[in-house]
Design an enzyme around this catalytic site. Structure first.
Site, short mmCIF file in Angstrom:
data_model
loop_
_atom_site.label_atom_id
_atom_site.label_comp_id
_atom_site.label_asym_id
_atom_site.label_seq_id
_atom_site.Cartn_x
_atom_site.Cartn_y
_atom_site.Cartn_z
N ASP A 1 0.85 -1.19 0.00
CA ASP A 1 0.00 0.00 0.00
C ASP A 1 0.90 1.26 0.00
OD1 ASP A 1 -2.49 1.23 0.04
OD2 ASP A 1 -2.81 1.01 2.20
N HIS A 2 0.29 2.41 -0.27
CA HIS A 2 0.99 3.72 -0.30
C HIS A 2 2.50 3.70 -0.12
CE1 HIS A 2 -2.73 5.96 -0.39
NE2 HIS A 2 -3.20 5.09 0.47
N HIS B 1 -8.44 8.82 4.71
CA HIS B 1 -7.87 7.78 5.58
C HIS B 1 -8.20 8.09 7.03
CE1 HIS B 1 -4.88 7.33 2.10
NE2 HIS B 1 -5.60 6.23 2.13
N GLY B 2 -8.31 7.05 7.84
CA GLY B 2 -8.58 7.25 9.27
C GLY B 2 -10.07 7.28 9.54
N ASN C 1 -10.15 -0.48 -0.19
CA ASN C 1 -9.15 -0.61 0.87
C ASN C 1 -9.77 -0.41 2.24
OD1 ASN C 1 -7.47 -0.76 -1.33
ND2 ASN C 1 -6.15 0.92 -0.69
N ILE C 2 -9.47 -1.36 3.12
CA ILE C 2 -9.92 -1.26 4.50
C ILE C 2 -8.70 -1.38 5.41
CG2 ILE C 2 -11.25 -2.41 6.32
CD1 ILE C 2 -13.09 -1.12 4.31
N THR D 1 -8.26 1.12 8.63
CA THR D 1 -8.57 1.56 10.00
C THR D 1 -9.48 0.55 10.73
OG1 THR D 1 -8.33 3.85 9.30
CG2 THR D 1 -9.50 3.47 11.36
ZN LIG Z 1 -5.02 4.53 1.07
#
Ligand SMILES: [Zn+2]
Length: 292
Positions: A82-83, A180-181, A230-231, A233
């Site tokens: 990821d990232h 995000h978050g 995308n999961i 958090t």
């Molecule tokens: Zn992301």
């Protein structure tokens, strides 16, 4: 079985009207739990990790653990970085046979992002690895990567798709209003933007910042053409809260059993996968999925 192609899983999902859950695993417990739950649900799954997790365990250890779990499963499993703005970490993931990497060039200006994305796709494709590309800012900081500044880099749909086609990007991560978050306020979701991008290209579209969206919002994004969600958090919270609860109970009872802790964390992580496979309509779709 061997790792699946992230791109192929996403293409199959788009054709089938569902999205593949891409969950941020953090260790061997969460890898095993996520794959077992996906297997039980008959859902393809993308295991992904942050750069932080790769720096802790190393790309080889994570690939070995994910491959061992994939070998025991009858559903396709992909392993994705990821990232990642750090080219050296991307090279490491490629060297250890990961399915795909997200080259995060959202901190670069347009021309630099375009040039570097082309270099990364050339390097990855030579090794059979797929590339997700992000050149726009997705709001929120995830494991030290990203920014709370909205829309520093935000382009037209045509420019975004143009760069993706020119650089032979396999999946695109556009800014879609999600963050995000945990959400502090209701986000303005750009479902129409997905529809517009999907009309311009067959390149799979990835939704980041999935935690906290409603079932209706997920459905709208999938119907519009999102095929990887995308999961991160939600899984982190399930992991840490179950660990906290277990340790509090161990303190009360005086019984300290590490494997029972793993069982409780694994069960909580598994529930996240089961819930998302249902929400994203990927449950029961594994049999039809093509693996690389
Ligand atoms: Zn992301």
């Amino acid at each position: 079985m061997a790792f699946a192609s992230t791109k192929q899983l996403a293409l199959d999902a788009r054709a089938g009207g569902y999205a593949v859950p891409a969950v941020n695993i953090v260790d061997g417990i969460s890898i095993a739990a996520a794959v077992r739950a996906a297997d039980a649900a008959g859902s393809p799954i993308i295991l992904q990790t942050s750069v932080k997790t790769v720096k802790y365990f190393g790309a080889r250890t994570l690939a070995d653990a994910a491959r061992a779990a994939a070998d025991e499963a009858s559903v396709p499993v992909a392993l994705h970085l990821d990232h990642c703005p750090d080219r050296a970490v991307i090279t490491e993931a490629i060297a250890h046979g990961w399915s795909s990497v997200l080259f995060d060039a959202s901190d670069r200006d347009f021309e630099t992002a375009r040039a570097e994305t082309a270099e990364v796709t050339a390097e990855a494709h030579a090794a059979g690895v797929d590339v997700e590309s992000e050149i726009e800012n997705i709001v929120g900081v995830e494991d030290g990567v990203g920014s709370d500044d909205p829309n520093v880099h935000y382009y037209s749909d045509e420019a975004l798709v143009g760069v993706a086609a020119e650089t032979q990007t396999d999946l695109i991560a556009p800014a879609l209003g999600t963050a995000h978050g945990l959400y502090k306020a209701s986000p303005v979701l750009l479902v129409d933007r997905v529809r517009s991008l999907a009309a311009l290209t067959d390149i799979p579209i990835v939704l980041h910042g999935g935690t906290g969206l409603s079932p209706e919002e997920f459905a709208a994004f999938i119907d519009a053409g999102v095929s990887k969600i995308n999961i991160s958090t939600q899984l982190k919270l399930a992991y840490m809260h179950s660990a906290r609860d277990h340790l509090a109970e161990a303190e009360r009872s005086g019984k300290w059993e590490p494997v029972k802790l793993f069982d409780q964390i694994g069960a909580a992580v598994g529930e996240v996968i089961t819930e998302n496979a249902t929400l994203f309509r990927s449950a029961g779709k594994a049999a039809a999925a093509v693996t690389a």
